[in-house]
Each structure stands twice: as C-alpha cells, then as structure tokens.
Design a protein around this motif. Sequence first.
Motif, PDB file in Angstrom:
ATOM      1  N   LYS A  90       0.848  -1.179   0.000  1.00 30.00           N
ATOM      2  CA  LYS A  90       0.000   0.000   0.000  1.00 30.00           C
ATOM      3  C   LYS A  90       0.888   1.236   0.000  1.00 30.00           C
ATOM      4  O   LYS A  90       1.773   1.355   0.840  1.00 30.00           O
ATOM      5  CB  LYS A  90      -0.905   0.006   1.241  1.00 30.00           C
ATOM      6  CG  LYS A  90      -1.932   1.130   1.246  1.00 30.00           C
ATOM      7  CD  LYS A  90      -2.888   0.973   2.418  1.00 30.00           C
ATOM      8  CE  LYS A  90      -3.955   2.071   2.388  1.00 30.00           C
ATOM      9  NZ  LYS A  90      -4.914   1.928   3.515  1.00 30.00           N
ATOM     10  N   ASP A 129      -4.939   8.475   4.993  1.00 28.00           N
ATOM     11  CA  ASP A 129      -5.929   7.839   5.876  1.00 28.00           C
ATOM     12  C   ASP A 129      -5.692   8.195   7.338  1.00 28.00           C
ATOM     13  O   ASP A 129      -6.634   8.404   8.105  1.00 28.00           O
ATOM     14  CB  ASP A 129      -5.902   6.319   5.691  1.00 28.00           C
ATOM     15  CG  ASP A 129      -6.415   5.890   4.319  1.00 28.00           C
ATOM     16  OD1 ASP A 129      -7.008   6.744   3.621  1.00 28.00           O
ATOM     17  OD2 ASP A 129      -6.218   4.723   3.945  1.00 28.00           O
ATOM     18  N   ARG A 188     -10.642   0.329   9.778  1.00 29.27           N
ATOM     19  CA  ARG A 188     -11.325  -0.726   9.006  1.00 29.27           C
ATOM     20  C   ARG A 188     -12.455  -0.138   8.156  1.00 29.27           C
ATOM     21  O   ARG A 188     -12.688  -0.586   7.025  1.00 29.27           O
ATOM     22  CB  ARG A 188     -11.863  -1.799   9.954  1.00 29.27           C
ATOM     23  CG  ARG A 188     -10.780  -2.691  10.549  1.00 29.27           C
ATOM     24  CD  ARG A 188     -11.392  -3.931  11.193  1.00 29.27           C
ATOM     25  NE  ARG A 188     -12.221  -3.586  12.345  1.00 29.27           N
ATOM     26  CZ  ARG A 188     -11.778  -3.526  13.594  1.00 29.27           C
ATOM     27  NH1 ARG A 188     -10.504  -3.789  13.863  1.00 29.27           N
ATOM     28  NH2 ARG A 188     -12.594  -3.223  14.585  1.00 29.27           N
ATOM     29  N   ASP A 239     -10.913   1.369   5.132  1.00 31.37           N
ATOM     30  CA  ASP A 239     -10.528   0.285   4.221  1.00 31.37           C
ATOM     31  C   ASP A 239     -11.736  -0.261   3.473  1.00 31.37           C
ATOM     32  O   ASP A 239     -11.667  -0.572   2.281  1.00 31.37           O
ATOM     33  CB  ASP A 239      -9.842  -0.846   4.996  1.00 31.37           C
ATOM     34  CG  ASP A 239      -8.367  -0.586   5.220  1.00 31.37           C
ATOM     35  OD1 ASP A 239      -7.821   0.336   4.578  1.00 31.37           O
ATOM     36  OD2 ASP A 239      -7.747  -1.295   6.041  1.00 31.37           O
ATOM     37  N   HIS A 246     -12.612   2.038   0.637  1.00 33.57           N
ATOM     38  CA  HIS A 246     -11.697   1.869  -0.494  1.00 33.57           C
ATOM     39  C   HIS A 246     -12.033   0.610  -1.295  1.00 33.57           C
ATOM     40  O   HIS A 246     -11.928   0.588  -2.520  1.00 33.57           O
ATOM     41  CB  HIS A 246     -10.250   1.781   0.003  1.00 33.57           C
ATOM     42  CG  HIS A 246      -9.699   3.089   0.508  1.00 33.57           C
ATOM     43  ND1 HIS A 246      -9.828   4.261  -0.199  1.00 33.57           N
ATOM     44  CD2 HIS A 246      -9.013   3.403   1.647  1.00 33.57           C
ATOM     45  CE1 HIS A 246      -9.256   5.246   0.476  1.00 33.57           C
ATOM     46  NE2 HIS A 246      -8.761   4.750   1.598  1.00 33.57           N
ATOM     47  N   GLN A 247     -12.432  -0.452  -0.577  1.00 29.88           N
ATOM     48  CA  GLN A 247     -12.686  -1.740  -1.217  1.00 29.88           C
ATOM     49  C   GLN A 247     -14.137  -1.912  -1.667  1.00 29.88           C
ATOM     50  O   GLN A 247     -14.479  -2.916  -2.294  1.00 29.88           O
ATOM     51  CB  GLN A 247     -12.308  -2.875  -0.264  1.00 29.88           C
ATOM     52  CG  GLN A 247     -10.818  -2.916   0.059  1.00 29.88           C
ATOM     53  CD  GLN A 247     -10.490  -3.741   1.285  1.00 29.88           C
ATOM     54  OE1 GLN A 247     -11.328  -4.523   1.746  1.00 29.88           O
ATOM     55  NE2 GLN A 247      -9.287  -3.582   1.818  1.00 29.88           N
TER      56      GLN A 247
END
Length: 280
Positions: free
Chosen positions: A171, A179, A214, A217, A220-221
């Motif tokens: 990353k 972030d 989390r 994340d 982002h996903q």
Amino acid sequence: MEQLLTIEKVLNNNVVIARHDAYKEVVLIGNGLGFNRKKGDVISFGHADKTFLLQDEAEKEQYVNLIPHIDENLIVSINEWLLFIEEQMGKKLNEHIHVALTDHLSFAITRAKKNIQFSNPFLLEIETLYPKEYRVAKDVVQKVETRMGVGFPEGEIGFIALHIHSAVTDKPLRDMNRDHALISRLTELIQSELKVDLAKDKVNYHRLIQHLHRAIDRVHQGEALSVENKLQELLKTEYPVCYNLAWKLIKVMQNQLNKPVDEAEVLYLTIHLQRLTHPN
C-alpha cells in the motif's frame, strides 16, 4: 546451474546494477561487490547478499541518484536491517522499500547528527493499528542507533513502522498518510462534539481507531455491512447525540475520500461513540 548477469553500472563498492535475460535490470548488494568491477563484467547471483528488481523507472532513477551520496557502509547496514525486517515479519517485502527506507534512514541519521527532530503526530495511532510493524521498527531503531552512534526521537519508530507496513501490504505510503490524517480529523471532531478528552492509552480509544481504520478500508474496497433495521431504530432513539455525530463523521469521510460510505457504518460508529461517553 549458476545464473550469470552482465554489469551495467557500478554505483559504489557495494551496489551494482546488472542485466539478466529473464529479469532485465537487477540491483545486487553485497560487501565489496562492486570493488574493481566495471560495466560489461560478468557476475553471478551468488556473489550478492541481496538482489532485487526495480521495475518502476522513477524508483530506479531515484535509487541510482541516491546511492552515490550515501556512505557505503550504511548501504550494507541497511541491507542487514531489511533482511531482519523480512525475517521478523515473515513476509516478502515489496522491493520499493529498498528505495524508500534507504532514502528515509539516510536523512534521519543526518537529522539526528544535527540534532534536528521531527515529531510524529500519528505515533499512537500507528502503534495501535500496526503493532507488529511497530515492534519490529522499534528493534530496527535500536540497531540503527547502536551502529551509527545516533539517537532518534520516539516518533522515528512510527515512520519506520509505516515503511514496513507499506512494504508488507504493497500500500503506497501517501495513501496511508492520507488515511491517518483523516482518522486524526475524525477523532478531533469526536472530542469537540462529545466534549470528551480521548485517553489514548484506553481500550475504547484503541477500538475506535481500529474501527475507523477498518471503515476507511471498507470504503476503499467497496465493501458493505449488513445490519437489521430494528437496531438502527433502537440506536437512533436511545443514543441520538452519538447517532447524529456518527452521521457527521460519515459525511467527513465521504468528502475526504470522495467515495460513498455504506450507511450501516453509522450504526457501528454510534456504538463506539456511546462507549466513549460511558467508558465504564
């Protein structure tokens, strides 16, 4: 059968760039590896303590320009520390750490010798989010200080931990810093709105930081959370202040990340915020 490479450039006595038919350009590092060698000489992989590829042209150019300005013994030492990191993490490191950590440590050592110190505003968050990387980074800092005869500020552990995490997860460091800045902004908003002083050594603070990380994340996903409507109505009724603040945090995340945030995140944030207002 021994694999042979042709030297393209000798960067110093310990680092050479060579060409291989299959791997193209390869960087070889080893004590005295480049001594008395020149372009066109043949060398084998077995002569090097460490080899890595630099497929990114910008990184290769940065590395080639960086190495001549760094003490040759430091290059060998950094190679040792990288091998230590890989062994402790139990994972293959992305090759970009050779450029990033070499660049970072060389400047960090120079700063330490001149007694110039930088604070790390995300130190506690980094320790919370990446405990294994933090422990390894702490060992690396001790090794650097002993070998180079310098003293690092505590924040340096956090910077190196980020480099390690970046190399393990592939990353980019800039995304991680972005972030962390967002998490810092969210926690400041929480303290201001709830009129609480977040004790960074408390369990609920660590849980909050991990949840925010989390959640980012998941954004982002593009992951979504499942939740029951009954829970939403209950939390909205029982904890209106925390529920409304959770929505504010979601809006900040959406604006900062420029991506939609799953509405279910509000409910989990509400629970974390309620814990902060009633820690017992």
